[in-house]
Write a protein that holds these residues in place. Structure first.
Motif, PDB file in Angstrom:
ATOM      1  N   TRP A   1       0.871  -1.178   0.000  1.00 33.53           N
ATOM      2  CA  TRP A   1       0.000   0.000   0.000  1.00 33.53           C
ATOM      3  C   TRP A   1       0.902   1.220   0.000  1.00 33.53           C
ATOM      4  O   TRP A   1       1.533   1.537   0.996  1.00 33.53           O
TER       5      TRP A   1
ATOM      6  N   LYS B   1      -3.185   4.246   6.237  1.00 33.87           N
ATOM      7  CA  LYS B   1      -3.976   3.133   5.699  1.00 33.87           C
ATOM      8  C   LYS B   1      -5.232   2.896   6.528  1.00 33.87           C
ATOM      9  O   LYS B   1      -6.334   2.722   5.975  1.00 33.87           O
TER      10      LYS B   1
ATOM     11  N   ASN C   1      -2.082   5.600  -1.989  1.00 31.35           N
ATOM     12  CA  ASN C   1      -3.261   4.761  -1.726  1.00 31.35           C
ATOM     13  C   ASN C   1      -3.523   3.715  -2.805  1.00 31.35           C
ATOM     14  O   ASN C   1      -4.571   3.049  -2.782  1.00 31.35           O
TER      15      ASN C   1
ATOM     16  N   ASP D   1       2.663   5.038   7.668  1.00 36.29           N
ATOM     17  CA  ASP D   1       1.973   4.276   6.624  1.00 36.29           C
ATOM     18  C   ASP D   1       0.716   3.607   7.163  1.00 36.29           C
ATOM     19  O   ASP D   1      -0.342   3.619   6.529  1.00 36.29           O
TER      20      ASP D   1
END
Length: 751
Positions: free
Chosen positions: A193, A456, A197, A452
């Motif tokens: 990911w 996410k 995105n 990150d």
């Protein structure tokens, strides 16, 4: 409004507190190299403790054992959930003998590991998923783990619903029943990911987007390349590697959404040479891949790369690229410099490696930044690291494996972490239970793993109430009082970058957000804003198009490159003019020239057929076909016609469906180089094919590549070096060929 206020306050605290913990960059000495290399080392397996003693790192760095056999065996990849539990993919059927017997048996698994006492060593393990076939890709969503197995394109999410450490929910999240029958070394990997995105993989011309529990596929114009391993830096730049192509790093100049692009000088001239501290008898390339001291002389199994983005090793490590070389028993550390917006990689040390081992069974195949801010290494600790297609009895490596009894070392594996004197590994995360306000705050964490995962989780949860806090960070908005307190530093660029992309992931980008960030002081923010503006360009937004036009002289070369990439989506006539300006004003800027040229090609509606026939080709192949189309229209069209069927007077044979066009490359190259005379397929033509020997190798390769992929033809492109070789082999020929001569030569070649 209370959660938004809380998020902003926590973000300011985290940013301020953690920035104080960041050590200043320092110069580091190179690792020591043994005075003597053992040319034919022992292949007897060592215990983890013994193996650790064989590892050479720079002063101050050390390796710690995290997990090993029997808890894990043949580990190939690792990921963590938001609470710090590690999931390890184990290819337990990989090369259990020299023939690869039973490799497709469903005996592999994914193990969940936990450190219950905080000492850094995993002391609790459960088999999270059992009976898998060579699991190769994992992506942690929230408490769901997405898994892909070898030989299939389907992907499933797994979840432990009752808390016993074993998955009891399995849901198909991407459905594609077409099997992948490529050799397991040549199948996709990654599934990461990225900050934009999108979820990326290697090799296949696709990427994915998470949407309401499913992975939705998006097609790319060309395969991104790479094999085993995929990583991103702090700004979302992706790095691929290719073991089969002996290429340690590739396709990192632009995002794969724009195609595949590599530059000749993107790795310095000495980068591909490796420096093991052990003899390498088991290299498939044979003696030509060895130095006089029997060490590997060149990358041959590059894989498992990661950009280190943690905070518990020296700051000089951050954003450095680490590349595994399991055949050489080493890990390369690469540093980057920039020239006209192009990245150039260099070995961090002169004829040294960051990590090298004299243990012949040390097989680093993957690396990752962990939630504790350290660098993790997956050591397959396996005797054979070459798939059975290349270990047959007639191979160079077969007798070496048998002589060293390397086929007997199976069912082992280790996970290590790299630590440094004076740095304490970070705390265990608890992101799965964190509030959305806390997740916003973690976007400023100094460890990229935390940033990150916070981004996410915010995107997956889809909570729109965090948008005011995100906008305040991303757009660097300050209250009146904040503006007066000019000495107080706001959130750093990386924090703001994550906030901006989180807004994008939540579908909350508006025109004003784009315009504000396009004018930002930080070049990385401006580059991201240009990418984020692309949907507006596709919709014909003239305000944003005008703003982009004003950026053509941006002081940052990387911004100009991104501008050239994104302008292909603009519908404005001025975009083409601007691209031509970027393409021609500095022809020494190879990267800018290339991306501007490709964007012009993509914008041109006349190239719709070319785009269709080159879909799925890599960047260099596409360039050959595009250039060949231009050359063909300048000259060849006169005799062969616009559709390759010839012209009414039939002065030349048709190219559409021609057996020669679709056949042997050497024959075709010879025809262009020296010409062709006499009857063709029983028909006499009024003139002979003239020699094109005066044209460059690139010209001939391009024309032939275009012809072989147009007019209904579909064959492999012709490479420049193939033309060069034929030209050299036939340099003394002064007359055109006859078809009989070429057929005879082709028949001799087949013998």
């Amino acid at each position: 409004m209370k959660p938004i206020h809380t998020a902003a306050c926590i973000a300011l605290f985290v940013c301020t507190f953690f920035s104080c913990q960041q050590p200043l960059p320092t110069e580091e000495p190179a690792p020591e190299r043994p005075a003597k290399i053992v040319p034919d080392p022992s292949a007897v397996p060592l215990s983890p403790e013994e193996s650790l003693k064989t590892m050479h790192l720079p002063p101050g760095y050390h390796m710690e054992l995290v997990a090993s056999e029997p808890d894990i065996q043949e580990p190939v990849a690792m990921v963590w959930d938001g609470n710090g539990s590690m999931y390890v993919a184990e290819m337990r059927s990989y090369m259990q003998d020299i023939n690869g017997t039973g490799e497709r048996l469903p005996v592999c698994r994914i193990t969940k590991l936990d450190d219950t006492n905080g000492d850094g060593k995993m002391d609790k393990h459960t088999v999270f998923i059992d009976s898998l076939i060579l699991p190769r890709m994992m992506l942690m969503l929230d408490d769901r783990l997405v898994v892909n197995e070898t030989y299939t394109n389907n992907m499933y999410s797994y979840r432990d619903k009752n808390g016993d450490g074993v998955a009891d929910e399995k849901i198909l999240v991407y459905h594609n029943d077409e099997p992948d029958e490529a050799n397991l070394e040549h199948q996709k990997s990654g599934l990461i990911w990225n900050i934009d995105n999108w979820i990326y993989v290697t090799r296949n011309p696709v990427r994915f987007r998470y949407n309401n529990g499913m992975l939705v596929v998006d097609s790319l114009i060309s395969p991104p390349g790479g094999q085993w391993g995929l990583t991103q830096d702090n700004y979302g730049r992706l790095f691929f590697s290719s073991a089969g192509g002996e290429t340690p790093a590739l396709n990192f100049q632009e995002n794969p959404a724009y195609g595949e692009l590599d530059l000749d000088n993107q790795r310095d001239s000495s980068f591909d040479a490796v420096w093991p501290i052990i003899g390498t008898p088991d290299v498939q390339g044979g003696q030509e891949r060895l130095r006089e001291d029997s060490t590997l002389n060149h990358f041959t199994a590059s894989c498992g790369q990661t950009v280190f983005r943690g905070d518990r090793l020296p700051a000089t490590m951050v954003n450095d690229l680490f590349i595994c070389e399991p055949v050489g028993r080493l890990i390369r550390r690469a540093k980057a410099t920039y020239e006209n917006g192009a990245m150039i990689l260099h070995n961090a040390y002169d004829k040294r490696e960051f990590l090298a081992s004299s243990d012949m069974n040390f097989r680093p195949v993957n690396t990752a930044t962990g939630p504790d801010g350290c660098l993790y290494i997956a050591d397959m600790y396996h005797g054979i690291i070459q798939e059975s297609a290349w270990t047959k009895p007639d191979s160079y490596i077969h007798p070496q494996i048998k002589r060293k009894k390397m086929d007997e070392n199976i069912n082992r594996g280790r996970i290590y972490r790299v630590v440094h004197d004076g740095y304490k590994p970070g705390p265990q995360p608890h992101l799965l239970k964190a509030s959305n306000a806390e997740l916003v705050a973690y976007l400023s964490h100094p460890n990229g793993w935390w940033r990150d995962n916070a981004q996410k989780l915010l995107v997956i949860r889809g909570d729109q109430s965090v948008l005011p806090a995100l906008k305040k960070i991303a757009l660097n908005k300050k209250s009146f009082g904040g503006k007066l307190a000019f000495w107080k530093k706001g959130p750093d660029a990386i924090t703001r970058l994550h906030a901006l992309w989180t807004m994008e992931g939540l579908g909350a980008i508006d025109e004003q957000a784009v315009l504000t960030t396009l004018a930002d002081d930080d070049a990385e923010i401006r580059k991201a804003a240009i990418r984020i503006s692309e949907p507006f360009l596709k919709q014909g937004n003239q305000t944003i198009a005008a703003k982009l036009e004003s950026m053509k002289d941006d002081k940052d070369a990387g911004v100009q490159v991104q501008l050239a990439l994104s302008l292909r989506y603009s519908k404005e006539a001025t975009a083409s003019a601007l691209l031509k300006t970027l393409q021609t004003r500095d022809t020494t800027n190879v990267l800018l020239v290339k991306v501007a040229e490709r964007s012009l090609q993509e914008k041109d509606e006349a190239n719709s057929d070319l785009r269709a026939i080159t879909m799925g080709m890599d960047g260099e192949d596409r360039d050959l076909v595009y250039h060949g189309a231009s050359y063909f229209k300048q000259l060849c069209i006169t005799c062969h016609g616009p559709e390759g069927k010839g012209i009414p007077s039939m002065i030349a044979p048709p190219l559409a469906g021609s057996a020669r066009v679709n056949g042997d490359k050497t024959t075709l190259i010879n025809i262009l180089l020296h010409g062709l005379k006499g009857p063709i397929d029983g028909r006499k033509y009024p003139d002979q094919m003239l020699s094109q020997q005066a044209q460059t190798d690139e010209y001939i390769a391009s024309v032939l590549s275009y012809v072989r992929n147009s007019f209904g033809n579909k064959s492999k492109v012709v490479f420049v070096d193939e033309v060069r070789d034929v030209r050299a082999a036939t340099k003394d020929r002064t007359t055109p060929w006859t078809l009989e001569e070429l057929m005879a030569m082709q028949a001799t070649k087949k013998k």
